[in-house]
Design an enzyme around this catalytic site. Structure first.
Site, PDB file in Angstrom:
ATOM      1  N   THR A 134       0.819  -1.210   0.000  1.00 34.99           N
ATOM      2  CA  THR A 134       0.000   0.000   0.000  1.00 34.99           C
ATOM      3  C   THR A 134       0.857   1.265   0.000  1.00 34.99           C
ATOM      4  O   THR A 134       1.987   1.259   0.509  1.00 34.99           O
ATOM      5  CB  THR A 134      -0.906   0.015   1.253  1.00 34.99           C
ATOM      6  OG1 THR A 134      -1.552   1.274   1.354  1.00 34.99           O
ATOM      7  CG2 THR A 134      -0.122  -0.228   2.538  1.00 34.99           C
ATOM      8  N   ASP A 135       0.285   2.354  -0.496  1.00 38.06           N
ATOM      9  CA  ASP A 135       0.995   3.644  -0.447  1.00 38.06           C
ATOM     10  C   ASP A 135       1.082   4.187   0.982  1.00 38.06           C
ATOM     11  O   ASP A 135       1.863   5.096   1.262  1.00 38.06           O
ATOM     12  CB  ASP A 135       0.322   4.676  -1.372  1.00 38.06           C
ATOM     13  CG  ASP A 135      -1.120   4.998  -1.005  1.00 38.06           C
ATOM     14  OD1 ASP A 135      -1.675   4.375  -0.070  1.00 38.06           O
ATOM     15  OD2 ASP A 135      -1.705   5.889  -1.658  1.00 38.06           O
ATOM     16  N   GLU A 136       0.279   3.614   1.901  1.00 33.52           N
ATOM     17  CA  GLU A 136       0.253   4.159   3.270  1.00 33.52           C
ATOM     18  C   GLU A 136       1.582   3.960   3.997  1.00 33.52           C
ATOM     19  O   GLU A 136       1.845   4.623   4.996  1.00 33.52           O
ATOM     20  CB  GLU A 136      -0.882   3.530   4.082  1.00 33.52           C
ATOM     21  CG  GLU A 136      -2.238   3.820   3.479  1.00 33.52           C
ATOM     22  CD  GLU A 136      -3.403   3.595   4.425  1.00 33.52           C
ATOM     23  OE1 GLU A 136      -3.183   3.417   5.627  1.00 33.52           O
ATOM     24  OE2 GLU A 136      -4.545   3.619   3.943  1.00 33.52           O
ATOM     25  N   TYR A 159      -2.077  -0.335  10.914  1.00 34.66           N
ATOM     26  CA  TYR A 159      -2.188  -1.016   9.610  1.00 34.66           C
ATOM     27  C   TYR A 159      -0.965  -0.731   8.744  1.00 34.66           C
ATOM     28  O   TYR A 159      -0.298  -1.654   8.255  1.00 34.66           O
ATOM     29  CB  TYR A 159      -3.474  -0.576   8.885  1.00 34.66           C
ATOM     30  CG  TYR A 159      -3.467  -0.924   7.400  1.00 34.66           C
ATOM     31  CD1 TYR A 159      -3.527  -2.257   6.962  1.00 34.66           C
ATOM     32  CD2 TYR A 159      -3.380   0.077   6.427  1.00 34.66           C
ATOM     33  CE1 TYR A 159      -3.498  -2.575   5.596  1.00 34.66           C
ATOM     34  CE2 TYR A 159      -3.353  -0.228   5.072  1.00 34.66           C
ATOM     35  CZ  TYR A 159      -3.415  -1.559   4.667  1.00 34.66           C
ATOM     36  OH  TYR A 159      -3.384  -1.867   3.317  1.00 34.66           O
ATOM     37  N   LYS A 163       2.045  -3.228   7.311  1.00 37.97           N
ATOM     38  CA  LYS A 163       2.352  -3.409   5.878  1.00 37.97           C
ATOM     39  C   LYS A 163       3.815  -3.016   5.612  1.00 37.97           C
ATOM     40  O   LYS A 163       4.509  -3.674   4.842  1.00 37.97           O
ATOM     41  CB  LYS A 163       1.402  -2.580   5.004  1.00 37.97           C
ATOM     42  CG  LYS A 163      -0.046  -3.049   4.990  1.00 37.97           C
ATOM     43  CD  LYS A 163      -0.250  -4.447   4.418  1.00 37.97           C
ATOM     44  CE  LYS A 163      -0.003  -4.542   2.938  1.00 37.97           C
ATOM     45  NZ  LYS A 163      -0.373  -5.873   2.391  1.00 37.97           N
TER      46      LYS A 163
END
Ligand code: NAD
Ligand code: DAU
Length: 351
Positions: A134-136, A159, A163
């Site tokens: 993810t970009d997060e 989260y 990741k």
């Protein structure tokens, strides 16, 4: 060009995985696809019922953290490629229960890496471990700038931390043991089959039921939205043609503040439901902000566009309209989900 024959896809009963599985099973009839999915609250075999009887598809219900099971899948199915999507994926849930995210996203990923390393150690030729992320992991942007593949990691929620940790482990297995890998980091997806805890399906459902639309904080948070099938097409391109050891950012080149997106959604819903203009937006209700809410995500996908000739194909308004139509036409899918456990979650999250 990778031409793996026996591919393990994890989490293919979930939102993105279901689209990836469908695309792959239909496009590559000479490859075999094994879907390992625990069918948590977010996993739903209805998402993939149109491919369940395909000759090149096998479903296995199980946990990516189960070392014995994963080892046996690698052996029995002669797995030579992995596309790893299984994860706990909802930020709000991670704030309530971080350990579940560490268990699945970190330990589950390391367990898969161990199984791949063990099964492939004598011959890495033609093998690939593709980790979908993810970009997060890059944190939160200010008003300007874009995340590139070299942006430093700065995860800010349980989260995104889980990741980020899993991304690090994948790179560590590449560096330490020579495991061939590729990673992609994608922006917010939307489209059919998304569990209605995420912004777009939650709000579609609430508008249908004329329930309040809970906008976190001032609604000025920005996300870069990508139609899920464009993500699946990018995953296919990266899995088959991406360079080993590389990272590819995937994004929609499509930034919206939450409140602007919600107004567009409300307008489209009024039209589709034949309701008076403005009736859906009257449901907007500003609520307490998400703790640690990331302000803005935006992706620079030029590496993927230049190297692998990928481009988003679905315009946002068209994609949103198709998504709404899918939810309106598939009310049974939603009804099956929105009983029991979902009601409990909803009550806890929104009161
Ligand atoms: P999802 O929550 O819809 O689906 C996750 C799937 O994984 C479900 O089918 C679930 O049953 C399965 N699963 C969960 N724990 C498991 C376990 N221990 N063992 C086996 N299966 C398990 O998620 P999604 O939105 O489809 O996201 C898929 C992947 O893409 C995730 O890794 C996520 O981090 C990443 N991602 C998502 C987005 C997005 O906008 N949704 C964007 C970028 C990246
Ligand atoms: O950026 C990629 C990520 O996008 C993925 O890695 C995650 O798996 C996926 O869930 C998504 O994370 P977000 O937190 O951005 O998505 P969510 O749909 O939960 O929220 C989108 C925005 O809308 C965010 O700014 C929070 C806001 N929001 C969300 C909900 C559920 C609200 O204002 N109200 C809500 O009720």
């Amino acid at each position: 060009m990778h031409s793996n024959k026996n591919i393990l896809i994890t989490g293919a009963a979930g939102f993105i995985g279901s689209h990836v599985l469908r695309l792959m099973v239909l496009k590559y009839p000479n490859s075999n696809f094994v879907n390992l999915d625990l069918l948590t609250y977010a996993g739903n075999l209805e998402n993939i019922k149109d491919v369940e009887s395909a000759a090149n598809y096998t479903f296995i219900k199980g946990d990516i953290c189960d070392a014995v099971l994963v080892k046996s899948i690698f052996e029995e199915h002669q797995i030579d490629g992995v596309i790893h999507l299984a994860a706990e994926s909802h930020v709000d849930r991670s704030i309530e229960d971080p350990l579940a995210f560490i268990q699945t996203n970190v330990l589950g990923t390391v367990n898969l890496l161990n199984a791949a390393k063990q099964a492939w150690q004598n011959n890495y030729e033609g093998k690939l471990f593709y980790h979908v992320s993810t970009d997060e992991v890059y944190g939160s942007l200010g008003k300007t700038g874009l995340f590139t593949e070299t942006t430093s990691y700065d995860p800010r929620s349980p989260y995104s931390s889980s990741k980020a940790s899993s991304d690090h482990f994948v790179r560590a297995y590449g560096n330490t043991y020579g495991l061939p890998f590729v990673i992609s980091n994608c922006s917010n997806n939307y489209g059919p089959n998304q569990f209605p805890e995420k912004l777009i399906p939650l709000f579609i459902n609430n508008i249908v039921e004329e329930k309040a639309l809970p906008v976190y904080g001032d609604g000025q948070y920005t996300r870069d939205w990508l139609y899920v099938i464009d993500h699946a097409i990018a995953i296919d391109a990266i899995f088959h043609n991406g360079s080993e050891g590389e990272t590819y950012n995937i994004g929609g080149l499509n930034e919206w503040t939450n409140i602007d997106l919600i107004h567009l959604l409300c307008e489209l819903m009024d039209e589709k439901l034949g309701r008076e203009k403005g009736s859906s937006s009257r449901l907007i209700s500003y609520v307490k902000d998400r703790p640690g809410h990331d302000k803005r995500y935006a992706i620079d996908a030029s590496k993927l566009c230049d190297e692998l000739k990928w481009q988003p194909t679905v315009d946002f308004k068209e994609g949103l309209s198709k998504t709404i139509d899918w939810y309106l036409d598939n009310s049974e899918w939603l009804e099956h989900l929105t009983s029991g456990a979902y009601k409990e979650y909803y009550q806890k999250q929104y009161g």
